[in-house]
Design a protein around this motif. Sequence first.
Motif, short mmCIF file in Angstrom:
data_model
loop_
_atom_site.label_atom_id
_atom_site.label_comp_id
_atom_site.label_asym_id
_atom_site.label_seq_id
_atom_site.Cartn_x
_atom_site.Cartn_y
_atom_site.Cartn_z
N ILE A 1 0.83 -1.12 0.03
CA ILE A 1 -0.13 -0.16 0.12
C ILE A 1 0.74 1.03 -0.04
O ILE A 1 1.87 1.27 0.95
CB ILE A 1 -1.04 -0.14 1.14
N SER A 2 0.90 1.89 -0.93
CA SER A 2 1.65 3.35 -1.15
C SER A 2 1.05 4.33 -0.51
O SER A 2 -0.10 4.78 -0.81
CB SER A 2 1.95 3.79 -2.67
N VAL A 3 1.70 5.06 0.33
CA VAL A 3 1.38 6.03 1.11
C VAL A 3 2.25 7.45 0.66
O VAL A 3 3.56 7.36 0.76
CB VAL A 3 1.39 6.19 2.73
N THR A 4 1.48 8.45 0.06
CA THR A 4 2.46 9.61 -0.74
C THR A 4 1.53 10.85 0.04
O THR A 4 0.36 10.74 0.67
CB THR A 4 2.43 9.55 -1.94
N PRO B 1 4.82 -0.75 8.01
CA PRO B 1 4.65 -0.30 9.51
C PRO B 1 3.43 0.45 9.77
O PRO B 1 2.67 0.80 8.82
CB PRO B 1 5.90 0.76 9.52
N THR B 2 3.02 0.61 10.92
CA THR B 2 1.84 1.44 11.36
C THR B 2 1.90 2.73 11.63
O THR B 2 1.14 3.76 12.10
CB THR B 2 1.18 0.49 12.44
N ALA B 3 3.20 3.35 11.41
CA ALA B 3 3.63 4.76 11.51
C ALA B 3 4.79 4.90 10.47
O ALA B 3 5.58 4.15 10.24
CB ALA B 3 3.73 5.34 12.86
N VAL C 1 -1.44 4.74 11.31
CA VAL C 1 -2.43 3.75 10.67
C VAL C 1 -2.99 2.92 11.66
O VAL C 1 -2.53 2.61 13.00
CB VAL C 1 -1.70 2.32 10.07
N THR C 2 -4.39 3.15 11.72
CA THR C 2 -5.18 2.90 12.93
C THR C 2 -6.33 1.72 12.25
O THR C 2 -7.10 1.94 11.47
CB THR C 2 -6.11 3.87 13.49
N GLU C 3 -6.21 0.41 12.90
CA GLU C 3 -6.99 -0.44 12.34
C GLU C 3 -8.34 -0.59 13.34
O GLU C 3 -8.48 -0.26 14.48
CB GLU C 3 -6.44 -2.01 12.61
N ALA D 1 5.97 6.50 1.54
CA ALA D 1 6.23 4.99 2.27
C ALA D 1 5.33 3.91 1.78
O ALA D 1 4.34 4.29 0.89
CB ALA D 1 6.02 5.14 3.77
N THR D 2 5.73 2.75 2.11
CA THR D 2 4.92 1.67 1.86
C THR D 2 4.45 0.77 2.89
O THR D 2 5.45 0.22 3.59
CB THR D 2 5.52 0.66 0.60
#
Length: 289
Positions: free
Chosen positions: A12-15, A40-42, A27-29, A47-48
């Motif tokens: 999952i790409s985060v930009t 990672p969750t932070a 990241v909160t589940e 980041a991926t």
Amino acid sequence: QIGGSVPSALPISVTSSNSSSALGFTVTEGSGCSWLALNPTAGTTPATISASLNTTGLTPNSYTCNFSIAGPSGSPVQVSATLTVTAPAFSVSPPTLSFSYQVGFNAPSPQTISVTTSGASQPTVTASGGTWLSVSPGSGNTFNVSVSPTNLAPGTYNGAINIAVAGGTQTVFVTLSVYGPTIAATPVSPFSSTVGSATPPAAQTLTISSSSDQTASVSFTASTTCAWATVSPSSSTTPQVLTVSPTNTSGLAQGTYNCSLSVTAPQASNNPLIVLLALTVSASTLTAS
């Protein structure tokens, strides 16, 4: 699919909208996400996040995990992941079993069912429908199905063998037909008398037997519709000799009198057994010497 390979992790790409400025995120589940591992969750953009699966203990079903990725400002990004778990493919042969049993004889031999699976999961097999039906492991993935019809009344009994493999189920339907013994009687010759005779015809005997005489007796009662005869004994078990005795023939007019002897045996498949009786009364003749 249960027993198969677990799917590979997905990226999952985060930009951020400003590629020149790194933004921190977390990241909160939500609930129901125990099957999904995010790592990672932070971090900071770009980041991926790796999304991998933990399928241990999952049963066939559809699972959904909703989680959010939040930056320092603005609304969090909502992401939904779905996992579909299917039961392993397996086959069962044969799909049905049929047993027949006649009261008083040996129980039918066990029959075998085979279970073929596509994975390493072992089948769990149980019987339902009554204590007369049981199943036990055979060799490999075969199972022996047995019936115990002792004390069952004649009739048809239905049961099932239930096979479960890692959440998938199939059913083998089982039918047991229980037949009662048959009863039989030796024939009785017609009785004969003459009008006004004070002496009734001689008694005759007949034997009541059953197909299960070698292993079990069949209880029965006997009665007759004949007004001119009696039968004894009126109840007994096979094999048994019955005596038919004409007792009231002196007042009968010339003619033929038909009636029957009924042997009632609830266990027998040919219950009741009817034996035909006949009395012929002839005219008296005169003689001179």
